[in-house]
Design a protein around this motif. Structure first.
Motif, mmCIF file in Angstrom:
data_model
loop_
_atom_site.group_PDB
_atom_site.id
_atom_site.type_symbol
_atom_site.label_atom_id
_atom_site.label_comp_id
_atom_site.label_asym_id
_atom_site.label_seq_id
_atom_site.Cartn_x
_atom_site.Cartn_y
_atom_site.Cartn_z
ATOM 1 N N SER A 195 47.583 52.839 42.550
ATOM 2 C CA SER A 195 46.936 51.622 42.042
ATOM 3 C C SER A 195 48.043 50.606 41.771
ATOM 4 C CB SER A 195 46.193 51.893 40.738
ATOM 5 O OG SER A 195 45.059 52.662 40.989
ATOM 6 N N LYS A 226 45.018 50.572 45.747
ATOM 7 C CA LYS A 226 43.871 50.004 45.026
ATOM 8 C C LYS A 226 44.383 48.920 44.089
ATOM 9 C CE LYS A 226 43.684 54.360 44.228
ATOM 10 N NZ LYS A 226 43.611 55.577 43.404
ATOM 11 N N ASN A 227 43.538 47.963 43.806
ATOM 12 C CA ASN A 227 44.013 46.862 42.949
ATOM 13 C C ASN A 227 42.858 46.272 42.137
ATOM 14 O OD1 ASN A 227 45.794 45.105 41.821
ATOM 15 N ND2 ASN A 227 46.102 43.847 43.672
ATOM 16 N N GLY A 228 42.152 47.112 41.391
ATOM 17 C CA GLY A 228 41.030 46.633 40.578
ATOM 18 C C GLY A 228 40.041 45.878 41.454
ATOM 19 N N GLY A 259 39.279 54.591 39.991
ATOM 20 C CA GLY A 259 40.226 55.061 41.013
ATOM 21 C C GLY A 259 39.881 56.452 41.512
ATOM 22 N N SER A 287 33.086 53.439 43.923
ATOM 23 C CA SER A 287 33.644 53.038 42.617
ATOM 24 C C SER A 287 32.855 51.865 42.029
ATOM 25 C CB SER A 287 35.140 52.728 42.720
ATOM 26 O OG SER A 287 35.396 51.830 43.746
ATOM 27 N N ILE A 291 31.525 51.959 38.043
ATOM 28 C CA ILE A 291 31.920 51.041 36.957
ATOM 29 C C ILE A 291 30.730 50.270 36.375
ATOM 30 C CG2 ILE A 291 34.275 50.847 37.798
ATOM 31 C CD1 ILE A 291 33.644 48.138 38.963
#
Ligand code: ADP
Length: 302
Positions: A195, A226-228, A259, A287, A291
């Motif tokens: 991440s 990954k990057n939010g 993640g 994902s 969330i």
């Protein structure tokens, strides 16, 4: 289609999550376990998803194993260690902000790599094995090396190794030790799933592309950063650089396991032969569902 065998390795903990009435809900969660749980939901029933860890022989250890088995996760690779128990964390809510307190001093999982023969047998014949920086962080240096040796042997026999750096500084003596251990582990992984909000600051990577280049230079064949909510950057030997923009989620409720569930969606898609962009889309869609609800383990649709 051929049946797959997948194993994730690490620590599952008891989670005490607050309710409205000052009582707590007892759940079970942990990064590598969460990924196994989502893989189990995503893959066909005749694929085997197993968890490799260690628990005690007490009641709560029994309850944890029963929970895993009820979820369809194989526990043949969970060692039982008398006089130890499982780790626990509590979530506190203050003004909508979550804070975490951990009890893992006596956790049996810290000894998951103690028995080399058990570990070798656990990973033998697996198509895919996933472990993380948290798996490494809870082990002694000797056991960490033993785990890496066993995974290296499995890779040489054809097992695909996936690794999420999951960098948690508070689990390590210092940043240098953490970064060295993560880099060493990533060298034996085929697929690295960092991440950017962790790797960027810890390694002073200027961009997700820099994170990719660093892991590729270390020997990885496939890296997904990954990057939010931001653009996902990926690279594989066969497909080169691929990017994917996650569909924005307006009502984010709880990003726990974002993640971990992404990893499951991505790996499930790759196992069934999806191209990189489809696998990134699958990870992002899993994902995105996770969330939107509270908790690490959320029922997902396909
Ligand atoms: P980690 O939980 O490991 O820090 P990230 O926060 O980078 O992982 O999130 C993993 C994936 O979850 C992202 O690549 C993205 O697909 C999805 N995700 C996370 N936060 C959001 C968000 N706010 N909106 C949409 N997707 C998100």
């Amino acid at each position: 289609m051929r049946k797959h065998q997948i194993l994730t390795i690490g620590e599952c903990m008891v989670e005490m999550a607050p309710r409205q009435d000052e009582a707590y809900n007892r759940n079970f969660a942990g990064d590598s376990f969460n990924t196994a749980w989502y893989l189990r939901q995503l893959l066909p029933g005749d694929d085997q998803v197993g968890y490799c860890s260690a628990v005690g022989t007490d009641g709560i250890s029994n309850a944890m194993l029963a929970f895993m088995q009820a979820a369809g996760i194989s526990t043949h690779a969970v060692r039982r260690i008398p006089n130890r128990t499982v780790g626990l964390y509590m979530i506190e809510l203050a003004n909508g902000e979550r804070s975490f307190s951990y009890w893992r001093g006596e956790s049996a999982a810290k000894l998951l790599a103690e028995d080399r023969t058990f570990l070798s047998e656990a990973v033998a014949g697996q198509d895919l094995v996933l472990f993380s920086g948290i798996t490494l962080a809870i082990l002694s240096e000797t056991h960490r090396q033993q785990l890496l040796n066993v995974l290296g042997e499995a890779r040489a026999r054809g097992t695909t190794i996936a690794f999420d750096p999951n960098m948690r500084l508070r689990l390590w003596p210092d940043q240098q030790t953490m970064c060295r251990a993560v880099s060493d582990a990533a060298k034996l992984a085929d697929i690295v799933l960092p991440s950017f909000d962790e790797d960027g600051p810890n390694y002073q990577d200027a961009s997700p592309q820099a994170t990719i280049e660093r892991y590729i230079a270390g020997g990885a064949k496939c890296v997904v950063v990954k990057n939010g909510p931001d653009r996902i950057h990926a690279f594989s030997e066969e497909e080169g650089h691929v990017v994917f923009d996650p569909v924005p989620v307006d009502a984010v409720v709880d990003t726990t396991a974002a993640g971990d569930s992404f990893n499951a969606g991505f790996l499930a898609a790759r196992l069934t032969g999806s191209a990189m962009v489809e696998a990134l889309a699958k990870g992002a869609s899993v994902s995105a569902q996770v969330i939107k609800s509270r908790g690490a383990l959320v029922a997902i649709e396909g």
